[in-house]
Design a protein around this motif. Structure first.
Motif, mmCIF file in Angstrom:
data_model
loop_
_atom_site.group_PDB
_atom_site.id
_atom_site.type_symbol
_atom_site.label_atom_id
_atom_site.label_comp_id
_atom_site.label_asym_id
_atom_site.label_seq_id
_atom_site.Cartn_x
_atom_site.Cartn_y
_atom_site.Cartn_z
ATOM 1 N N PRO A 1 32.285 5.102 22.584
ATOM 2 C CA PRO A 1 33.365 5.369 21.628
ATOM 3 C C PRO A 1 33.710 6.860 21.519
ATOM 4 O O PRO A 1 32.849 7.722 21.628
ATOM 5 C CB PRO A 1 32.783 4.859 20.302
ATOM 6 C CG PRO A 1 31.774 3.844 20.695
ATOM 7 C CD PRO A 1 31.189 4.340 21.984
ATOM 8 N N THR A 2 34.988 7.128 21.321
ATOM 9 C CA THR A 2 35.452 8.492 21.094
ATOM 10 C C THR A 2 36.220 8.528 19.776
ATOM 11 O O THR A 2 36.534 7.487 19.187
ATOM 12 C CB THR A 2 36.368 8.967 22.241
ATOM 13 O OG1 THR A 2 37.455 8.033 22.397
ATOM 14 C CG2 THR A 2 35.593 9.053 23.547
ATOM 15 N N LEU A 3 36.524 9.725 19.322
ATOM 16 C CA LEU A 3 37.248 9.894 18.064
ATOM 17 C C LEU A 3 38.731 9.537 18.242
ATOM 18 O O LEU A 3 39.295 9.815 19.307
ATOM 19 C CB LEU A 3 37.093 11.328 17.570
ATOM 20 C CG LEU A 3 35.651 11.772 17.325
ATOM 21 C CD1 LEU A 3 35.626 13.230 16.889
ATOM 22 C CD2 LEU A 3 34.965 10.892 16.300
ATOM 23 N N PRO A 4 39.373 8.941 17.256
ATOM 24 C CA PRO A 4 38.803 8.523 15.965
ATOM 25 C C PRO A 4 38.023 7.220 16.110
ATOM 26 O O PRO A 4 38.396 6.348 16.905
ATOM 27 C CB PRO A 4 40.038 8.335 15.088
ATOM 28 C CG PRO A 4 41.117 7.936 16.060
ATOM 29 C CD PRO A 4 40.838 8.713 17.324
ATOM 30 N N LEU A 5 36.944 7.071 15.351
ATOM 31 C CA LEU A 5 36.079 5.913 15.448
ATOM 32 C C LEU A 5 36.630 4.750 14.640
ATOM 33 O O LEU A 5 37.186 4.930 13.553
ATOM 34 C CB LEU A 5 34.684 6.262 14.931
ATOM 35 C CG LEU A 5 33.836 7.194 15.786
ATOM 36 C CD1 LEU A 5 32.586 7.611 15.028
ATOM 37 C CD2 LEU A 5 33.446 6.526 17.103
ATOM 38 N N ILE B 1 21.988 5.386 13.527
ATOM 39 C CA ILE B 1 21.116 5.961 14.552
ATOM 40 C C ILE B 1 20.479 7.256 14.059
ATOM 41 O O ILE B 1 21.177 8.178 13.639
ATOM 42 C CB ILE B 1 21.911 6.203 15.856
ATOM 43 C CG1 ILE B 1 22.362 4.869 16.440
ATOM 44 C CG2 ILE B 1 21.072 6.981 16.869
ATOM 45 C CD1 ILE B 1 23.366 4.992 17.566
ATOM 46 N N ARG B 2 19.149 7.294 14.131
ATOM 47 C CA ARG B 2 18.396 8.492 13.734
ATOM 48 C C ARG B 2 17.587 9.067 14.892
ATOM 49 O O ARG B 2 17.056 10.178 14.784
ATOM 50 C CB ARG B 2 17.424 8.184 12.587
ATOM 51 C CG ARG B 2 18.006 7.474 11.404
ATOM 52 C CD ARG B 2 19.169 8.191 10.747
ATOM 53 N NE ARG B 2 18.924 9.604 10.449
ATOM 54 C CZ ARG B 2 19.764 10.390 9.789
ATOM 55 N NH1 ARG B 2 20.918 9.893 9.377
ATOM 56 N NH2 ARG B 2 19.472 11.652 9.560
ATOM 57 N N TYR B 3 17.482 8.326 15.992
ATOM 58 C CA TYR B 3 16.688 8.762 17.142
ATOM 59 C C TYR B 3 17.508 8.589 18.418
ATOM 60 O O TYR B 3 18.107 7.535 18.648
ATOM 61 C CB TYR B 3 15.397 7.947 17.264
ATOM 62 C CG TYR B 3 14.426 8.173 16.136
ATOM 63 C CD1 TYR B 3 13.395 9.103 16.239
ATOM 64 C CD2 TYR B 3 14.547 7.454 14.943
ATOM 65 C CE1 TYR B 3 12.511 9.310 15.198
ATOM 66 C CE2 TYR B 3 13.671 7.657 13.889
ATOM 67 C CZ TYR B 3 12.655 8.584 14.029
ATOM 68 O OH TYR B 3 11.782 8.796 12.989
ATOM 69 N N ASP C 1 32.432 0.858 14.870
ATOM 70 C CA ASP C 1 31.661 1.836 15.638
ATOM 71 C C ASP C 1 31.010 2.867 14.717
ATOM 72 O O ASP C 1 29.859 3.257 14.926
ATOM 73 C CB ASP C 1 32.568 2.554 16.644
ATOM 74 C CG ASP C 1 32.911 1.675 17.838
ATOM 75 O OD1 ASP C 1 32.126 0.769 18.140
ATOM 76 O OD2 ASP C 1 33.965 1.911 18.455
ATOM 77 N N LYS C 2 31.736 3.300 13.708
ATOM 78 C CA LYS C 2 31.190 4.290 12.783
ATOM 79 C C LYS C 2 29.974 3.740 12.048
ATOM 80 O O LYS C 2 28.954 4.428 11.907
ATOM 81 C CB LYS C 2 32.253 4.731 11.780
ATOM 82 C CG LYS C 2 31.779 5.820 10.832
ATOM 83 C CD LYS C 2 32.896 6.297 9.930
ATOM 84 C CE LYS C 2 32.398 7.404 8.991
ATOM 85 N NZ LYS C 2 33.487 7.882 8.104
ATOM 86 N N GLY D 1 19.408 -0.182 19.742
ATOM 87 C CA GLY D 1 20.655 -0.767 19.290
ATOM 88 C C GLY D 1 21.821 -0.461 20.199
ATOM 89 O O GLY D 1 22.703 -1.307 20.411
ATOM 90 N N THR D 2 21.836 0.758 20.764
ATOM 91 C CA THR D 2 22.949 1.214 21.591
ATOM 92 C C THR D 2 22.417 1.924 22.820
ATOM 93 O O THR D 2 21.486 2.729 22.721
ATOM 94 C CB THR D 2 23.861 2.181 20.803
ATOM 95 O OG1 THR D 2 24.336 1.520 19.626
ATOM 96 C CG2 THR D 2 25.039 2.639 21.640
ATOM 97 N N PHE D 3 23.022 1.634 23.983
ATOM 98 C CA PHE D 3 22.598 2.284 25.224
ATOM 99 C C PHE D 3 23.775 3.012 25.847
ATOM 100 O O PHE D 3 24.874 2.463 25.966
ATOM 101 C CB PHE D 3 22.039 1.259 26.209
ATOM 102 C CG PHE D 3 21.592 1.860 27.515
ATOM 103 C CD1 PHE D 3 20.522 2.753 27.552
ATOM 104 C CD2 PHE D 3 22.235 1.541 28.705
ATOM 105 C CE1 PHE D 3 20.110 3.321 28.747
ATOM 106 C CE2 PHE D 3 21.824 2.099 29.909
ATOM 107 C CZ PHE D 3 20.748 2.997 29.925
#
Length: 329
Positions: free
Chosen positions: A30-34, A45-47, A38-39, A281-283
């Protein structure tokens, strides 16, 4: 966001066929604007569990962009992530000495080395780390490393003898770090299925992992049917305990650190790196990774996978700045 998303000059575009493959395999990160969806997902995500070479780093340097031009974009992005309390955790094929030094210089609090086989939950002057060997039995009170036990089976010598001029053991990143503790690192060009059939005869449960393509050997081996002036098709392989992948290493790290799956994003550029997708969660798969013939097939197995818009460092930094935006930074 204090760092520019993309430097003025980029690495040369990938071949059209590679771009088509990437588009068919997974959506672009994803790119801006989200979007709201997606946001919400990225805000959890913290890691960031990330491969190094070819993913976060270009040419193993933290001060250049994907075109190998001097750039501070990666350093600034790491600072931005740190200020947002998002922890970057290297997940590397490198050995403990190299990964520890990378963590020291770049201020990483934790790291995973040897393709998931060595997990450090607290770096620093008194690091806390342990071996992780998947399905391979290992006595942690032994005076030998898992690597020692693999070599003692004779399987490594047998492989080298069976593939003269096609396979070699190697030093990590050509800088003299030979000592490994869990996996056995090889470089060359062989038929993976044939090698795996040989590994299946070993008394230890082992498998061959392909950790991506490189451009050179150690300098003493000349591969058959490979132009060593401009080499292509040289692989980095790891003989690994079965059940051990970068992904299962991440799962073990998350268990020790009490981290939820959707709190982690993983990033990589090789077929072996795609294993991480099942445990996060996301790759994020780097666009340059499609140079490897098996990448698209592996990536297609993971519905939570996205592809970077740009190769290596440029693509990694853009994705991280998008992540920061989801956190309101």
């Amino acid at each position: 966001m204090s760092a520019p998303l993309i430097p003025a000059v980029h690495a040369a575009p990938m071949a059209a066929a590679a771009d088509a493959t990437s588009a068919a395999s997974a959506a672009t990160f994803p790119t801006l604007p989200l979007s709201a969806q997606d946001k919400a997902r990225l805000a959890k995500i913290r890691y960031v569990m990330t491969d190094l070479d070819g993913t976060m780093l270009t040419g193993a340097s933290a001060v250049q962009n994907s075109s190998k031009l001097p750039s501070a974009q990666l350093i600034q992005t790491l600072i931005d992530l740190r200020n947002a309390d998002i922890e970057v955790v290297p997940v590397s094929g490198r050995n403990r000495a190299m990964t520890f030094e990378d963590a020291r210089l770049l201020s990483f609090n934790a790291w995973i080395a040897e393709m998931g086989g060595l997990i450090c939950t607290k770096s620093g002057s008194q690091p806390e780390w342990a071996y992780f060997t998947g399905d391979m039995p290992y006595n942690h009170e032994s005076l030998k490393t898992p690597h020692d036990f693999i070599c003692e089976t004779g399987i490594v010598d047998e492989l080298i003898a069976r593939y003269p001029g096609q396979l070699e053991t190697y030093h990590d990143n050509y800088v003299g770090f030979e000592y490994r503790e869990v996996s056995v690192a090889l470089r060359g060009s062989v038929e993976a299925a044939t090698v795996q059939a040989l590994l299946d005869t070993c008394p230890l449960p082992l498998y061959l992992a392909d950790n991506g393509l490189v451009k050179r050997m150690n300098g003493t081996t000349t591969l058959q049917n490979v132009d060593m002036i401009h080499p292509q098709g040289i692989h980095t392989y790891h003989i690994m305990p079965r059940g051990l992948t970068k992904g299962s290493g991440i799962a073990q790290f998350a268990k020790l650190m009490h981290i939820e799956k959707d709190q982690m994003l993983a990033a990589g550029d090789s077929p072996a790196d795609c294993e991480m997708a099942d445990y996060v969660g996301t790759f994020l798969f780097m666009k340059n990774g499609f140079e490897h013939n098996d990448a698209a097939v592996e990536l297609a197995k993971h519905p939570n996978a996205y592809v970077s818009r740009y190769p290596s460092t440029d693509g990694w930094c853009e994705a991280m700045q998008t992540l920061l935006a989801a956190h309101g930074r």
